[in-house]
Design an enzyme around this catalytic site. Structure first.
Site, PDB file in Angstrom:
ATOM      1  N   LYS A  95       0.825  -1.205   0.000  1.00 21.08           N
ATOM      2  CA  LYS A  95       0.000   0.000   0.000  1.00 21.08           C
ATOM      3  C   LYS A  95       0.865   1.264   0.000  1.00 21.08           C
ATOM      4  O   LYS A  95       0.610   2.195  -0.742  1.00 21.08           O
ATOM      5  CB  LYS A  95      -0.932   0.036   1.226  1.00 21.08           C
ATOM      6  CG  LYS A  95      -1.895  -1.133   1.294  1.00 21.08           C
ATOM      7  CD  LYS A  95      -2.914  -0.958   2.415  1.00 21.08           C
ATOM      8  CE  LYS A  95      -2.327  -0.925   3.812  1.00 21.08           C
ATOM      9  NZ  LYS A  95      -1.700  -2.195   4.236  1.00 21.08           N
TER      10      LYS A  95
ATOM     11  N   ARG B 247      -0.913  -8.646  13.454  1.00 24.36           N
ATOM     12  CA  ARG B 247      -1.395  -7.650  12.478  1.00 24.36           C
ATOM     13  C   ARG B 247      -2.227  -8.336  11.395  1.00 24.36           C
ATOM     14  O   ARG B 247      -3.250  -7.805  10.948  1.00 24.36           O
ATOM     15  CB  ARG B 247      -0.204  -6.903  11.854  1.00 24.36           C
ATOM     16  CG  ARG B 247       0.425  -5.896  12.828  1.00 24.36           C
ATOM     17  CD  ARG B 247       1.859  -5.560  12.470  1.00 24.36           C
ATOM     18  NE  ARG B 247       1.984  -4.804  11.250  1.00 24.36           N
ATOM     19  CZ  ARG B 247       3.134  -4.664  10.580  1.00 24.36           C
ATOM     20  NH1 ARG B 247       4.245  -5.245  11.021  1.00 24.36           N
ATOM     21  NH2 ARG B 247       3.183  -3.949   9.493  1.00 24.36           N
TER      22      ARG B 247
HETATM   23  P1  AMP Z   1       0.595   0.561   9.419  1.00 25.06           P
HETATM   24  O1  AMP Z   1       1.754   1.497   9.341  1.00 25.06           O
HETATM   25  O2  AMP Z   1      -0.545   0.970   8.535  1.00 25.06           O
HETATM   26  O3  AMP Z   1       0.988  -0.881   9.233  1.00 25.06           O
HETATM   27  O4  AMP Z   1       0.032   0.676  10.900  1.00 25.06           O
HETATM   28  C1  AMP Z   1       0.826   0.326  12.008  1.00 25.06           C
HETATM   29  C2  AMP Z   1      -0.053   0.172  13.232  1.00 25.06           C
HETATM   30  O5  AMP Z   1      -0.684   1.407  13.547  1.00 25.06           O
HETATM   31  C3  AMP Z   1      -1.199  -0.829  13.110  1.00 25.06           C
HETATM   32  O6  AMP Z   1      -0.781  -2.159  13.323  1.00 25.06           O
HETATM   33  C4  AMP Z   1      -2.133  -0.321  14.186  1.00 25.06           C
HETATM   34  O7  AMP Z   1      -1.678  -0.663  15.478  1.00 25.06           O
HETATM   35  C5  AMP Z   1      -1.993   1.189  14.043  1.00 25.06           C
HETATM   36  N1  AMP Z   1      -2.962   1.724  13.065  1.00 25.06           N
HETATM   37  C6  AMP Z   1      -2.675   2.350  11.889  1.00 25.06           C
HETATM   38  N2  AMP Z   1      -3.801   2.711  11.266  1.00 25.06           N
HETATM   39  C7  AMP Z   1      -4.828   2.284  12.047  1.00 25.06           C
HETATM   40  C8  AMP Z   1      -6.237   2.346  11.935  1.00 25.06           C
HETATM   41  N3  AMP Z   1      -6.829   2.895  10.866  1.00 25.06           N
HETATM   42  N4  AMP Z   1      -6.984   1.812  12.943  1.00 25.06           N
HETATM   43  C9  AMP Z   1      -6.410   1.257  14.022  1.00 25.06           C
HETATM   44  N5  AMP Z   1      -5.089   1.141  14.185  1.00 25.06           N
HETATM   45  C10 AMP Z   1      -4.289   1.667  13.211  1.00 25.06           C
END
Ligand code: AMP
Length: 201
Positions: free
Chosen positions: A13, A148
């Protein structure tokens, strides 16, 4: 243009969002990036442990982050949401936010990937970052990654059906090589751009 990139961790993404920023001048809105950057604030500290485990932070927190960010002047030209929404209540909150502004989503692009390959991708990212001497994310370890993926399956995957019902879902083979995924997304967006914006109805 207002877009969502949907897909599990490691689906690509972030990589595709960067391309969309270059091609369409969109703002890249990654809730994960914003939460990591805020790690030293009180809101960020609350989220830090949850993130390290691989769980989702509370809906209210991320909805507030997105509401504030899409209100900033540079986001009026459009944005690509990366990592948001991740739950049905977040998607419903986003609908309300966009409705209030008279905006609509142009497309929700799902990067479909084989979960078995994701672990390998993340391992490669970890190895690359280590080789460059970059600090690793607290959730880039096998245990958090499993969590995750579990969170994605349980809480985020239902959004595929949510957006399919609305008619905005487009699915791309996220297992293809990066340039092929980019071309597939460009083709979808060219077709979307050729149709009148639903916000103008
Ligand atoms: P990412 O960088 O998108 O992989 O996000 C890393 C972590 O941030 C996730 O595993 C969640 O703990 C938190 N996180 C990011 N976006 C969200 C969201 N929209 N809702 C809930 N937790 C989020």
């Amino acid at each position: 243009m207002r877009l969502i990139l949907l897909g599990p961790p490691g689906a690509g993404k972030g990589t595709q969002a960067k391309h969309l920023v270059d091609r369409y001048g969109l703002v890249h809105l990654s809730t994960g990036d914003i939460l990591r950057a805020a790690a030293n604030t009180s809101a960020g500290a609350r989220a830090r442990e949850i993130m390290a485990r691989g769980d989702l932070v509370p809906d209210e927190l991320v909805v507030e982050i997105v509401a504030e960010r899409i209100d900033e002047p540079d986001a009026t030209a459009g944005f690509v949401l990366d990592g948001f929404p991740r739950t049905v209540p977040q998607a419903e909150a986003l609908d309300r936010l966009l409705d209030e502004k008279g905006f609509a989503l142009d497309a929700v692009i799902e990067l479909q990937v084989d979960e078995g390959v994701l672990l390998k991708r993340i391992e490669t990212r970890v190895a690359d970052m280590t080789a460059r001497g970059e600090p690793l994310r607290a959730d880039d370890n096998p245990e958090s990654l499993r969590q995750r993926l579990a969170a994605y399956r349980a809480q985020t995957a239902p959004l595929v059906e949510f957006y399919a019902r609305k008619g905005t879902l487009r699915t791309v083979d996220g297992m293809a090589l990066i340039p092929a995924v980019t071309r597939a997304i460009d083709r979808i967006l060219d077709a979307v751009a050729g149709t009148p914006s639903r916000a103008a109805r």
